[in-house]
Design an enzyme around this catalytic site. Sequence first.
Site, PDB file in Angstrom:
ATOM      1  N   ASN A  23       5.914  -4.204  -6.685  1.00  0.00           N
ATOM      2  CA  ASN A  23       6.189  -2.802  -6.972  1.00  0.00           C
ATOM      3  C   ASN A  23       5.779  -1.860  -5.830  1.00  0.00           C
ATOM      4  OD1 ASN A  23       3.480  -3.607  -8.277  1.00  0.00           O
ATOM      5  ND2 ASN A  23       3.274  -1.394  -7.980  1.00  0.00           N
ATOM      6  N   ILE A  26       3.695  -4.397   0.780  1.00  0.00           N
ATOM      7  CA  ILE A  26       4.334  -5.556   1.388  1.00  0.00           C
ATOM      8  C   ILE A  26       5.223  -6.283   0.395  1.00  0.00           C
ATOM      9  CG2 ILE A  26       3.876  -7.815   2.436  1.00  0.00           C
ATOM     10  CD1 ILE A  26       1.255  -6.453   3.515  1.00  0.00           C
ATOM     11  N   TYR A 169     -13.906 -11.295  -1.441  1.00  0.00           N
ATOM     12  CA  TYR A 169     -12.530 -11.163  -0.963  1.00  0.00           C
ATOM     13  C   TYR A 169     -12.232 -12.177   0.143  1.00  0.00           C
ATOM     14  CZ  TYR A 169      -8.300  -9.370   1.190  1.00  0.00           C
ATOM     15  OH  TYR A 169      -7.026  -9.277   1.715  1.00  0.00           O
TER      16      TYR A 169
END
Length: 302
Positions: A23, A26, A169
């Site tokens: 949406n 990238i 992360y």
Amino acid sequence: MARWTVADIASQSGRVAVVTGANSGIGYRTAEALARAGASVVLAVRNPGKGAEALARLGLPAEVRPLDLADLDSVRAFAAGTTGPIDLLINNAGVMNVPTRHITAQGFETQFGTNHLGHFALTGLLLPRLLERPGARVVTLASVMHRLGRPARLDDPQSERSYSSTGAYNFSKLSNAWFTLELDRRLRAAGATPISVGAHPGYTATNLLTTGPEADGATLFTRLSAAATQVVGQSDVRGALPTLRAAVDPGVRGGEYYGPGGPGEIRGHPVRVRYARAAYDEASARRLWEYSENATGVTFTR
């Protein structure tokens, strides 16, 4: 050597592509380029409303379907509702640098659970659809930050003993690299025709740097990061090129990794690059794979 651009994408007519997180950023640009080339694209998005807005912007034939990678029930529902063969699975969606430890619907640390376990489960559940198409591809996005991922976190993948937003992360992105390479090894060992390929966008101006921190409320750092990204980062159109090359370039081989060709792989046209040395450790990849199967309950079968 000529610079690879969207002009190098051959007709994708008759091909089906599933793009997670399509949406915005990238993911949206990847879906857009594939749709313009004639592919039937499924925008797999967490928020159907934002998916509908993306579809309206796209102005091309495509389908929006709900998929929350932080909820394995949603992943299973998406896979169960998928019929027919798939040519391209683009594992793009992700969350970054959530300040404090949050958990997914099944109790996994959010960054590891979304970025790796959600895509691991999705790929395994869609594998029968990929096997229906000779030459199908799975493209999984890592990050330059995987280079800072610590293999020792395999002892605590859910960050239960200690949590660091950047550490979690970076480990999730190293996990993406391990998964990409291990999946390709297993596909080749099974004599299957799909290939597994990696990509990363460099430093790209998307909302990834801000949506994670906003899980605990917007901060001055969040706003400054967003401003800096707009100045330093390349456009999402350029950032999508490594993913697109990994997905459609006929010269790509399984286990390869594509990113920007500029200094530090931060910006530039897409070229073949290499993961950090730790990503090629097969013992670590197998250990992560076994953990992921146990955690998700998804096994990869032909």
